[in-house]
Every structure is written in C-alpha cells, then in structure tokens.
Design an enzyme around this catalytic site. Structure first.
Site, short mmCIF file in Angstrom:
data_model
loop_
_atom_site.label_atom_id
_atom_site.label_comp_id
_atom_site.label_asym_id
_atom_site.label_seq_id
_atom_site.Cartn_x
_atom_site.Cartn_y
_atom_site.Cartn_z
N TRP A 197 -12.27 14.07 2.52
CA TRP A 197 -11.67 13.23 1.70
C TRP A 197 -11.38 13.96 0.44
O TRP A 197 -10.73 13.62 -0.39
CB TRP A 197 -12.15 11.67 1.47
CG TRP A 197 -12.03 10.69 2.28
CD1 TRP A 197 -11.37 10.85 3.46
CD2 TRP A 197 -12.51 9.46 2.30
NE1 TRP A 197 -11.19 9.85 4.20
CE2 TRP A 197 -12.03 8.74 3.81
CE3 TRP A 197 -13.35 8.88 1.66
CZ2 TRP A 197 -12.41 7.59 3.95
CZ3 TRP A 197 -13.79 7.61 1.96
CH2 TRP A 197 -13.42 7.05 2.90
N HIS A 237 -3.27 18.92 0.67
CA HIS A 237 -4.31 17.65 0.21
C HIS A 237 -5.29 18.44 -0.92
O HIS A 237 -6.57 18.08 -1.05
CB HIS A 237 -5.04 17.55 1.37
CG HIS A 237 -5.98 16.27 1.57
ND1 HIS A 237 -6.82 15.66 0.76
CD2 HIS A 237 -5.67 15.03 2.38
CE1 HIS A 237 -7.15 14.40 0.86
NE2 HIS A 237 -6.44 14.00 1.98
N GLU A 273 0.76 -1.21 0.00
CA GLU A 273 -0.02 0.12 -0.07
C GLU A 273 0.87 1.07 -0.14
O GLU A 273 1.79 1.30 0.89
CB GLU A 273 -0.79 0.10 1.09
CG GLU A 273 -1.96 1.12 1.26
CD GLU A 273 -3.20 0.83 2.06
OE1 GLU A 273 -3.38 -0.32 2.39
OE2 GLU A 273 -3.75 1.81 2.55
N ASN A 289 -2.99 -1.45 7.77
CA ASN A 289 -4.38 -2.03 7.35
C ASN A 289 -4.33 -3.56 7.24
O ASN A 289 -4.02 -4.06 6.50
CB ASN A 289 -5.04 -1.49 5.95
CG ASN A 289 -5.15 0.00 6.27
OD1 ASN A 289 -5.66 0.43 7.15
ND2 ASN A 289 -4.62 0.62 4.91
N ASP A 338 -1.87 14.45 7.38
CA ASP A 338 -1.55 13.16 6.61
C ASP A 338 -0.25 13.24 5.79
O ASP A 338 -0.43 13.27 4.53
CB ASP A 338 -2.89 12.70 5.96
CG ASP A 338 -2.58 11.27 5.69
OD1 ASP A 338 -1.49 10.45 5.82
OD2 ASP A 338 -3.30 10.59 5.07
N GLU A 388 -10.16 4.97 9.55
CA GLU A 388 -10.60 4.34 8.09
C GLU A 388 -11.27 3.07 7.95
O GLU A 388 -10.68 2.43 7.11
CB GLU A 388 -9.31 4.57 7.08
CG GLU A 388 -8.71 6.10 7.18
CD GLU A 388 -7.50 6.34 6.31
OE1 GLU A 388 -6.61 5.28 6.34
OE2 GLU A 388 -7.38 7.41 5.73
N GLU A 420 3.95 9.08 -0.75
CA GLU A 420 2.59 8.95 -1.33
C GLU A 420 2.14 10.49 -1.75
O GLU A 420 1.41 10.47 -2.71
CB GLU A 420 1.86 8.56 0.15
CG GLU A 420 0.40 8.56 -0.17
CD GLU A 420 -0.54 8.18 0.77
OE1 GLU A 420 0.03 7.87 2.00
OE2 GLU A 420 -1.87 8.16 0.70
C1 BDP Z 1 -3.08 7.47 4.31
C2 BDP Z 1 -2.85 6.38 3.25
C3 BDP Z 1 -3.60 5.15 3.69
C4 BDP Z 1 -3.22 4.66 4.92
C5 BDP Z 1 -3.45 5.68 5.83
C6 BDP Z 1 -2.62 5.19 7.28
O1 BDP Z 1 -3.68 6.92 2.17
O2 BDP Z 1 -3.29 4.16 2.44
O3 BDP Z 1 -3.83 3.52 5.28
O4 BDP Z 1 -2.93 7.09 5.58
O5 BDP Z 1 -1.85 5.76 7.63
O6 BDP Z 1 -2.34 8.51 4.06
O7 BDP Z 1 -3.26 4.55 8.01
#
Ligand code: BDP
Length: 717
Positions: free
Chosen positions: A559, A537, A182, A225, A380, A306, A408
């Site tokens: 989002w 973002h 991921e 996750n 984030d 999430e 990312e």
């Molecule tokens: C976000 C990512 C996602 C991650 C999440 C996390 O897009 O893929 O699972 O953070 O850190 O930035 O849990």
C-alpha cells in the site's frame, strides 16, 4: 414594487446566459444552429415527422425531439399521423418495409441495438429514415441524428449503419447508501435513497437521456464495497423506481452484491457458496428482485479483496462464488460481473501478479453468464500501466474491461485529463496471445460462447454538482466512455471533436481545434508530471491526493509508495524481469521479450519493469536521472501550454465557463509543479545529482512538502 420587478427582470436577463452555460445540460444543450442553410434544412425535415408507436421508448424519442428541435432551429417539430408527406420517418424496419415496397431501403443490422439512418426516395419524394429492429435501436438512431444536428452536419444525403461492438456498456457508481461517493469528486451521490421511491428527481431522467445519447445501456447503482441493505425489500422498491425511469432509455439497473448478505439480511449462519441454504437464499433474492424489476441486469461483485467477504472465507474459490450467483440470476437472463481486482493479504508476492495468479487457472470454469471484470492495469488505474496480463490469457472466459472515469489517481476533478487517449492505448495494445495479433479490444469483443455477452464498465465520475462531473472537461470522459464502449475502434480524437462541437456554443470555429489540442495534450502531461517513465503509485496514502513518494507508514508494504519505486542510492524502479518478480512472464513471449530488455522496453514503462541505476544511459544519450527530471518539467510545461491555449479561446466561450476552466487550469499547474518538486527533491536524496538545465528550482524544501496534510481530501473511504 415596479422598480423591484424591473430590477429583477434585468437581473434575470443578465443571469440567464450564465445559467445556460452551467454545464447541467452536458453535451445535449442543443444550441441554436447559426448556419442559416442548415437551420432551414433541419426545420424542413422536422416539419413533417412520422414517429409512430406508443411504447415508453418511442415516447422518449418524441420527447427528446420536442426538446431539441425548437432549441436547435427555433421551430417545433410537426408530427404527422401518416407516413405519406412525411420527410422524416423514425420507425421499426418491419413497419417501414410495408410503406413502400419499391423503395430502396438500408436494413438495420441484426443486432438488437443497431440502427440505420439513410435518405431515400419513397412514393416519389425524398425521405430521411431512421430504422431499427427494436425501439432501443430507434432511440440510439435518433440520438445519432441529433448528434449530427448538434455538430452542424448536413442531413441531406446519409447512409449510416451502426451496431454496438460490446453488449453490456455500464457505468459503475461507487455510491454509498448515505450518498457518499467513494473516490467521487463531484459532490454527493445523485441517488437520493431517502426520497426514493416517492420522489423522482428530474436528474434521474436527464442522467438516462445523457447515457442513452452515447449508448450506455446499464448502471450499477451501488459501490463495489457493498452494503447488503440495498438487497432488502425496502431498497428493492427504491431500485425499482429508478429502473422504471431508466427503462424507456434502454438502461438496465444492476446492483453490487455483498457476499455475506445471506448472513446479514437472511440471518443464515454462513455465506458458503456450496451450502444449499445459501444457494436457495440467493435464488429467492433473485426471484424477489426480478418480480419488481423484470429486466434487472444482474450483480457486480467485489469479493475477497481489500477486506470484502467472499468465497475464500469458506475455503471456496472465485468460481464457486461467481457460479452460485450466476445460477441464481440465470432463469431471468441476468449476468454476474465478478471482479478480478484481488490481492492477497498473506502472500508476499508482487502485488501486480496476484490477479493473474488467482484467476488465470480458472479459465473455462465460469458459467456462461459470468463476466470477469478486469481493471485497467494490473495494479490500479494509475496514470500509466501496461495492459492487464489477464487479457488474452483466459480465452475460455468472457472478460470485461473496467476503466476508471473518476480521476482518483489523475488529479481528482481539478485536473483536465482527457482519458480516452489512455484508454485507447490499452484497447489497442496487442496481447499477442494465441500466436496472432490479438489486441485487448478484440479480446473484449470476442464472444467465448454462443450464449456469452461481452462488456465494458466505467467507474463513474458523476455526482450532485451542478455540472455533474466537477470539471467541465470531465464530462468529456463520460461522453467518450459511452462512445468507446459502443465502438472500441473509434478514434479518441474524433470523439473529442464531436464532444466539443456539441458541448460548447463557440463563437468562432477557430477555437475548436485549440480546445482539441488542449485535450490531446492532457494525457501525456499528467503521466509526466505525476509518474513519468513507468513510475507508479507514488501518491498520498489513503486519500490519494498529491505526491508522497516517501510514504512508508501503512501496515501493508504494497500500500506504500516506497514499495513501488524502490529508490535508493543505487537506482530506482521495480525489477519485474526474470531476475526480479518475473511479472513479465505473465505476458505472451512476444510482449515479454520486448519489455524484458530495458533497451527495447517502451520508455514510458521502463521503471515499471526495470530497476536501473541513476546514470543508466537512455535512448537519447542522456542519463535516467536527467531524463526523469526533464520529463517532470515537460509535464509541467504542457499544463502551462494548456493554460495559454485556453486564454486564446476566451472570446469564443461563455464567460462563466471560461473563468471556471481558467481557475482549474491554474490549480492544475500549481499541482503539477508540486508533483514535480516533491518527487524530484525526494528522489534527489538518493541520486545525489543536481537538476539538469531546463528544470526549474523547487519553491519549497522536501521537508515542507512532506509536512503537507489533507485530512478532508474528498472521496476517501
Ligand atoms: C482502489 C480504490 C478503492 C476501491 C478499490 C476497488 O482506492 O476506493 O474500493 O480500488 O476498485 O483503487 O475495489
């Protein structure tokens, strides 16, 4: 036949140098030292080396030296069986003291991973000594010595004493069991679960060597996750195989724990942390893991975030959840890293306030073997965010930092961005909590109790690509994470210099400062061509590739980019002052006072905290709109300068590497232009103002940019 063989030989000879520069060896290529005086000095030192002991870690030390020294000097090290006549001694301090009681020794620090390296006279002759209280300390000391050799430093007069400032220095792999990573942009997961435990890929060993060389002492193998399967008996045996490989290199393994595992694996009806059966299930699971892996590090948990399950599913709290797991691993000295990256599905609160709101009231309630892992940035991992307000606000809870090394939000593996500059900005930021200067790095290194452990995590940028990280320069971010984790006071520029010196076999030394300049330029460049002046973002939804400030089609408002920039004809930005979401009140009064006023707020965070009209006058007398346009353009120009700088080093670097980076910089330039154009054309629909002088015209229309789709962008989901 002979001709084929001859042709093959020629082909191999031509291919070899290119192979040598494929990047697999990271910063440990051990290039031949071309300074003859130094080469002689190193050869002499290693002509008589005393490295006693038979532990797996001491074996690893000897193996590393046996690999490195011939490559560096052309001569293999000669191992002595006694200390007398040895020029180099690598051994524990208790043993060292016995060799010559009159010698002047530099004791290692008491920290179990610390070491000292010094030159002294013993039994009448000069010796180079690496000493520590543990074998891990010796390993780190050895890698320090090798760093000096690779950087062409004299080792004739040394006096080094080192100990890490943080205890747990871990990589977080967001790797799934099916090998998808991921947010990974460098191939598949390096963990081949299918062939484990029987097959040990050499990569596992090289991964351990690389980590040990920079002081990384832990790895969380699986995605936050999480998949409960990794806690099954079958997978524990696979994890054990990796732990066995890593142990000699001082690296512990950790796993992500899916909160609902008692239901999924244990067939219980609930995962309620206060249910005795659930508690017992985790205790049994911990016992099972520790039977296989006695030095297992512990768990990392993403809960109630999430869509991940967590204690709140049972009306319990983060404290209930974290403490239950902490109790399960406590008998074995394990830890729980409980993530604070949470935002609620229901509450229509400014998203960046939610982690603080949920966690701060729990200060002092977590077990002493819990670390609350706080992401860099209240949102984030964006190109620029203010420091997270939880730092400094939970003085009775051990907080650890989570940096993201995988890019990312910073151009995936195609953009050259040297992250330590971003990280240092945050580590040095003063929280002003407790009515005294209290920078984030101090919050991290301060132990809240005698039994607490401190820590830092980096979300790995590693994959199965030949060069591990995709972009050759992304290796610098892995390297530097380790170095900063060891010492958050370290200078990002010095770390870059070290990395350059070790990684590239530069044919002329004048190139090193040019490469350094590129790296130092890259941090501000990316912040400006993506999200200048505190914007945040505004990338594409889901895959997060490229700009899409217009996006507003996801089910949750927070989002969508439009939620964050809030542009309309009256202005742009998110009002987080008292008249807005008041997120600013989560900071100490000193910090809040500075950021509360757009006149004193750091300009690079302006639109994070303020909503301002397009013609707002900024410090340079120019309007907000003009500044925004010029910042985007400046970011693009910086990438062009980086491209020019790279051209200047063409003769000094390996041709294959040159070509690789040159192409990537072209992509980065095109994408920087794309960001600038797409964002400015979109914001222009509200500002209704022309681009100021110095800002290039956009090559495409806004509609064309909006139509771009990337169904197979990597790293998603
Ligand atoms: C976000 C990512 C996602 C991650 C999440 C996390 O897009 O893929 O699972 O953070 O850190 O930035 O849990």
């Amino acid at each position: 036949m002979k001709r084929i063989a001859a042709a093959l030989l020629i082909f191999c000879c031509i291919a070899l140098p290119a192979f040598a520069a494929n990047g697999y060896e990271l910063w440990l290529p051990y290039h031949k030292v071309n300074n003859t005086v130094l080469a002689q000095q190193y050869t002499n030192t290693f002509k008589a080396a005393f490295v006693p002991g038979s532990s797996a870690t001491v074996e690893a030390i000897r193996k590393e030296l046996s690999l490195a020294i011939p490559k560096l000097t052309g001569n293999a090290p000669v191992w002595n069986s006694a200390s007398s006549n040895s020029r180099l001694l690598i051994l524990r301090f208790d043993a060292l003291k016995k060799i010559d009681v009159r010698a002047k020794l530099q004791p290692p620090p008491s920290h179990k991973e610390g070491y000292s390296i010094f030159t002294t006279s013993m039994n009448g002759a000069s010796r180079l000594i690496v000493t520590a209280n543990t074998d891990e300390g010796l390993l780190y000391g050895t890698f320090h010595l090798l760093r000096l050799l690779q950087s062409g430093k004299s080792i004739q007069a040394l006096n080094i004493v080192e100990a890490p400032k943080l205890d747990v220095r871990v990589l977080n792999h967001w790797d799934n069991l099916d090998r998808h990573v991921e947010r990974g942009y460098a191939g598949q997961s390096i963990w081949n679960w299918h062939t484990l435990p029987g097959y040990i890929d050499q990569r596992y060993i090289d991964y351990a060597r690389a980590n040990a060389s920079v002081g990384i002492n832990g790895t969380v193998l699986t995605n936050v996750n999480a998949n409960a399967l990794v806690l099954s008996e079958e997978y524990i045996s696979k994890v054990k195989a990796l732990a066995d490989v890593f142990r000699p290199y001082g690296i512990k393994v950790y796993l992500t724990a899916r909160f609902s595992a008692p239901i999924e694996l244990g067939k219980l009806k609930t995962a309620d942390p206060l249910d005795p059966e659930v508690q017992q299930w985790w205790k049994n699971k911990a016992a099972e893991i520790y039977r296989a892996i006695p030095d297992f590090g512990g768990f990392l948990v993403k809960a109630n975030s999430e869509g991940q399950p967590g204690p709140q599913n049972y009306n319990r709290t983060h404290v209930d959840g974290a403490n239950m797991l902490a109790d399960a691993v406590k008998p074995y000295k394990g830890i729980v890293m409980w993530r604070a990256f949470v935002y609620s599905n229901e509450v229509p609160e400014d998203r960046i306030k939610q982690a603080y709101n949920e966690f701060q009231p729990f200060d002092g309630q977590f077990r002493s073997n819990v670390l609350v892992q706080v992401k860099n940035g209240p949102l984030d991992f964006q190109p620029r965010e203010p420091f997270h307000p939880l730092f400094g606000a939970m003085p009775k809870t051990q907080l650890m930092m989570e940096f993201q090394l995988t890019q990312e939000y910073l151009g995936f593996a195609t953009h050259l961005v040297y992250l330590p500059l971003l990280q240092k900005e945050v580590l040095e930021a003063n929280t002003f909590t407790g009515n005294k200067p209290n920078p984030v790095k101090q919050v991290l290194t301060t132990k809240v109790s005698d039994s607490a452990v401190s820590g830092i995590a980096g979300v790995a940028n590693i994959g199965s690509d030949l060069n591990w990280c995709g972009h050759p320069f992304a290796q610098a971010n892995w390297y530097a994470f380790g170095r900063l984790a060891w010492n958050p006071d370290a200078d990002a520029k010095v770390i870059a210099q070290e990395w350059i010196a070790q990684t590239f076999a530069l044919k002329n030394q004048a190139s090193a400062p040019i490469i350094l300049r590129m790296m130092l330029r890259s941090r501000e460049a990316v912040a400006n061509y993506m999200t200048p002046l505190g914007l945040t973002h505004i990338m594409g939804n889901g895959h997060h590739y490229g700009p899409a400030p217009w996006s507003d089609n996801l089910p949750r408002p927070d989002w969508n980019p439009v939620y964050y920039h809030r542009a309309d004809s009256t202005g742009i930005g998110f009002n987080r002052t008292a008249s807005g979401s008041n997120a600013i009140a989560q900071y100490s009064p000193q910090v809040a006072a500075q950021w509360n006023d757009p006149k004193t707020c750091d300009e690079n965070l302006l639109l994070w905290f303020h909503r301002l009209p397009w013609d707002f006058k900024m410090k340079n007398g120019n309007t907000l709109w003009n500044n925004l346009c010029l910042k985007y353009q400046w970011g693009v120009n910086e990438v062009r300068t980086m491209r020019e700088e790279w051209k200047q080093v063409e003769q000094a670097v390996d041709p294959m590497l040159f070509k690789q980076v040159a192409q990537l910089l072209n992509v980065q330039e095109q994408e920087a232009v794309w960001w600038k154009n797409a964002c400015l054309l979109y914001f222009q629909t509200f500002s209704k103002k022309p681009f100021p002088q110095g800002v290039e015209k956009a090559g495409k229309t806004l509609e064309e940019y909006k139509k771009m789709r990337f169904p197979y962008a990597p790293g998603n989901g």
